[in-house]
Write a protein that holds these residues in place. Sequence first.
Motif, PDB file in Angstrom:
ATOM      1  N   LYS A 222     -58.281  42.619  11.853  1.00  0.00           N
ATOM      2  CA  LYS A 222     -59.534  41.916  12.125  1.00  0.00           C
ATOM      3  C   LYS A 222     -59.854  40.943  11.000  1.00  0.00           C
ATOM      4  O   LYS A 222     -60.261  39.795  11.234  1.00  0.00           O
ATOM      5  N   MET A 223     -59.662  41.384   9.752  1.00  0.00           N
ATOM      6  CA  MET A 223     -59.929  40.521   8.609  1.00  0.00           C
ATOM      7  C   MET A 223     -59.017  39.299   8.620  1.00  0.00           C
ATOM      8  O   MET A 223     -59.449  38.177   8.338  1.00  0.00           O
ATOM      9  N   VAL A 224     -57.745  39.501   8.951  1.00  0.00           N
ATOM     10  CA  VAL A 224     -56.798  38.387   9.002  1.00  0.00           C
ATOM     11  C   VAL A 224     -57.237  37.359  10.041  1.00  0.00           C
ATOM     12  O   VAL A 224     -57.229  36.150   9.788  1.00  0.00           O
ATOM     13  N   LEU A 225     -57.616  37.840  11.217  1.00  0.00           N
ATOM     14  CA  LEU A 225     -58.027  36.938  12.295  1.00  0.00           C
ATOM     15  C   LEU A 225     -59.313  36.188  11.949  1.00  0.00           C
ATOM     16  O   LEU A 225     -59.510  35.048  12.357  1.00  0.00           O
ATOM     17  N   GLU A 226     -60.177  36.826  11.191  1.00  0.00           N
ATOM     18  CA  GLU A 226     -61.439  36.190  10.809  1.00  0.00           C
ATOM     19  C   GLU A 226     -61.250  35.135   9.733  1.00  0.00           C
ATOM     20  O   GLU A 226     -61.888  34.078   9.766  1.00  0.00           O
ATOM     21  N   CYS A 227     -60.369  35.410   8.780  1.00  0.00           N
ATOM     22  CA  CYS A 227     -60.376  34.651   7.525  1.00  0.00           C
ATOM     23  C   CYS A 227     -59.199  33.710   7.312  1.00  0.00           C
ATOM     24  O   CYS A 227     -59.336  32.716   6.581  1.00  0.00           O
ATOM     25  N   MET A 228     -58.053  33.988   7.904  1.00  0.00           N
ATOM     26  CA  MET A 228     -56.874  33.213   7.561  1.00  0.00           C
ATOM     27  C   MET A 228     -56.704  32.004   8.483  1.00  0.00           C
ATOM     28  O   MET A 228     -57.110  32.036   9.641  1.00  0.00           O
ATOM     29  N   PRO A 229     -56.077  30.918   7.985  1.00  0.00           N
ATOM     30  CA  PRO A 229     -55.837  29.724   8.806  1.00  0.00           C
ATOM     31  C   PRO A 229     -54.988  30.056  10.031  1.00  0.00           C
ATOM     32  O   PRO A 229     -54.098  30.906   9.969  1.00  0.00           O
ATOM     33  N   CYS A 230     -55.275  29.372  11.126  1.00  0.00           N
ATOM     34  CA  CYS A 230     -54.587  29.679  12.387  1.00  0.00           C
ATOM     35  C   CYS A 230     -53.079  29.460  12.299  1.00  0.00           C
ATOM     36  O   CYS A 230     -52.310  30.145  12.969  1.00  0.00           O
ATOM     37  N   ASP A 231     -52.626  28.484  11.483  1.00  0.00           N
ATOM     38  CA  ASP A 231     -51.195  28.209  11.404  1.00  0.00           C
ATOM     39  C   ASP A 231     -50.424  29.322  10.699  1.00  0.00           C
ATOM     40  O   ASP A 231     -49.198  29.365  10.759  1.00  0.00           O
ATOM     41  N   LYS A 232     -51.147  30.222  10.024  1.00  0.00           N
ATOM     42  CA  LYS A 232     -50.478  31.333   9.331  1.00  0.00           C
ATOM     43  C   LYS A 232     -50.716  32.669  10.021  1.00  0.00           C
ATOM     44  O   LYS A 232     -50.056  33.656   9.702  1.00  0.00           O
ATOM     45  N   THR A 233     -51.642  32.700  10.963  1.00  0.00           N
ATOM     46  CA  THR A 233     -52.076  33.975  11.536  1.00  0.00           C
ATOM     47  C   THR A 233     -50.941  34.752  12.187  1.00  0.00           C
ATOM     48  O   THR A 233     -50.794  35.957  11.969  1.00  0.00           O
ATOM     49  N   SER A 234     -50.123  34.090  12.988  1.00  0.00           N
ATOM     50  CA  SER A 234     -49.084  34.807  13.733  1.00  0.00           C
ATOM     51  C   SER A 234     -48.103  35.504  12.803  1.00  0.00           C
ATOM     52  O   SER A 234     -47.742  36.669  13.022  1.00  0.00           O
ATOM     53  N   ASP A 235     -47.677  34.809  11.742  1.00  0.00           N
ATOM     54  CA  ASP A 235     -46.722  35.420  10.817  1.00  0.00           C
ATOM     55  C   ASP A 235     -47.370  36.539  10.003  1.00  0.00           C
ATOM     56  O   ASP A 235     -46.734  37.564   9.721  1.00  0.00           O
ATOM     57  N   ILE A 236     -48.623  36.357   9.621  1.00  0.00           N
ATOM     58  CA  ILE A 236     -49.312  37.395   8.852  1.00  0.00           C
ATOM     59  C   ILE A 236     -49.507  38.648   9.709  1.00  0.00           C
ATOM     60  O   ILE A 236     -49.361  39.772   9.223  1.00  0.00           O
ATOM     61  N   LEU A 237     -49.805  38.453  10.993  1.00  0.00           N
ATOM     62  CA  LEU A 237     -49.962  39.604  11.878  1.00  0.00           C
ATOM     63  C   LEU A 237     -48.641  40.355  12.062  1.00  0.00           C
ATOM     64  O   LEU A 237     -48.624  41.577  12.192  1.00  0.00           O
ATOM     65  N   ILE A 238     -47.535  39.640  12.085  1.00  0.00           N
ATOM     66  CA  ILE A 238     -46.225  40.295  12.166  1.00  0.00           C
ATOM     67  C   ILE A 238     -45.967  41.103  10.899  1.00  0.00           C
ATOM     68  O   ILE A 238     -45.495  42.247  10.956  1.00  0.00           O
ATOM     69  N   ILE A 239     -46.271  40.526   9.742  1.00  0.00           N
ATOM     70  CA  ILE A 239     -46.111  41.238   8.466  1.00  0.00           C
ATOM     71  C   ILE A 239     -46.993  42.483   8.454  1.00  0.00           C
ATOM     72  O   ILE A 239     -46.563  43.574   8.054  1.00  0.00           O
ATOM     73  N   HIS A 240     -48.225  42.330   8.919  1.00  0.00           N
ATOM     74  CA  HIS A 240     -49.156  43.461   8.993  1.00  0.00           C
ATOM     75  C   HIS A 240     -48.617  44.550   9.919  1.00  0.00           C
ATOM     76  O   HIS A 240     -48.674  45.745   9.623  1.00  0.00           O
ATOM     77  N   LYS A 241     -48.085  44.140  11.066  1.00  0.00           N
ATOM     78  CA  LYS A 241     -47.560  45.091  12.052  1.00  0.00           C
ATOM     79  C   LYS A 241     -46.370  45.868  11.486  1.00  0.00           C
ATOM     80  O   LYS A 241     -46.260  47.083  11.671  1.00  0.00           O
ATOM     81  N   CYS A 242     -45.482  45.166  10.772  1.00  0.00           N
ATOM     82  CA  CYS A 242     -44.307  45.818  10.177  1.00  0.00           C
ATOM     83  C   CYS A 242     -44.727  46.804   9.088  1.00  0.00           C
ATOM     84  O   CYS A 242     -44.182  47.915   8.986  1.00  0.00           O
ATOM     85  N   LEU A 243     -45.679  46.407   8.257  1.00  0.00           N
ATOM     86  CA  LEU A 243     -46.149  47.289   7.187  1.00  0.00           C
ATOM     87  C   LEU A 243     -46.818  48.529   7.768  1.00  0.00           C
ATOM     88  O   LEU A 243     -46.595  49.653   7.286  1.00  0.00           O
ATOM     89  N   ALA A 244     -47.627  48.344   8.821  1.00  0.00           N
ATOM     90  CA  ALA A 244     -48.282  49.484   9.464  1.00  0.00           C
ATOM     91  C   ALA A 244     -47.258  50.445  10.056  1.00  0.00           C
ATOM     92  O   ALA A 244     -47.438  51.669  10.019  1.00  0.00           O
ATOM     93  N   CYS A 245     -46.168  49.896  10.588  1.00  0.00           N
ATOM     94  CA  CYS A 245     -45.106  50.733  11.154  1.00  0.00           C
ATOM     95  C   CYS A 245     -44.426  51.561  10.062  1.00  0.00           C
ATOM     96  O   CYS A 245     -44.173  52.749  10.240  1.00  0.00           O
ATOM     97  N   PHE A 246     -44.132  50.930   8.921  1.00  0.00           N
ATOM     98  CA  PHE A 246     -43.553  51.663   7.787  1.00  0.00           C
ATOM     99  C   PHE A 246     -44.476  52.811   7.378  1.00  0.00           C
ATOM    100  O   PHE A 246     -44.028  53.940   7.142  1.00  0.00           O
ATOM    101  N   ALA A 247     -45.775  52.511   7.254  1.00  0.00           N
ATOM    102  CA  ALA A 247     -46.732  53.522   6.811  1.00  0.00           C
ATOM    103  C   ALA A 247     -46.816  54.692   7.786  1.00  0.00           C
ATOM    104  O   ALA A 247     -46.925  55.853   7.385  1.00  0.00           O
TER     105      ALA A 247
END
Length: 257
Positions: A222-247
Amino acid sequence: MSSGFSASNTMDITPKSLNSDDQEDLIAESTRLKNENAELRRIMGLMQENVELRYVLKDHEKSVQTRIQKKDHKDRKQPHGSNYEYIKESKQKMDSYPPVDPKKVMKCQRIVGEMAFQLDRRILCAIFLEQHRLYGYRVPYIKEKILQVTTCPLTGKVDENSRSDLYRRFNQTMSHLKKLGYCPEVHGHVTEYLVNTYGIIKDKQAGIDDLSSFNDPEYLSKMVLECMPCDKTSDILIIHKCLACFAKEDGKSLFTC
């Protein structure tokens, strides 16, 4: 004619032996200098690694931006797959979010940098299980590092068993992450770019109140979607998803030490 100097009055030029106190002082001073020299060598090595990493990251910055743009263009042309649906669903939530506080944006940027750093650490630790010191280990160049660490620098002999194990873990890890949308040729450089641009939490403590509050995957997305530029959002969400999977798989928090 006899010499004017007899054996009895010949000058003694033999250096006087040091007394025990002088010897102890010299030994102590020698030990101190050796310890200082070793510490200086260690510090210089870390500084050199730091400088080299910064130069490499600067060199890659432009190429990363180009790769991101190409990937975004490709995703727009081929809107299918579970990862596309994940990003589409996440972006649909943005309309309900209130205007963003600039201080929150700065905090989010540090969190994003930390997420990128943590994902790289998790990937490296999953492959190089026995390596505790990861200076000089970089995700975009894991294959080159595998070749280096499995080759004896003196004899050139290759540890085939170790190399095989490392490649197996590398392929398993990347295969798993690709299912989450991770592209090794792109996101390895993206994470380095994010760390270099936004820093990490331990480097910028100001504004970070309680790290445990940032271990909630939904809160972070939610924080990423609120605060980060749209051109970076998709890649940041993928990074977030991968990290959450590791955890989730290793039972640890998102942000480990």
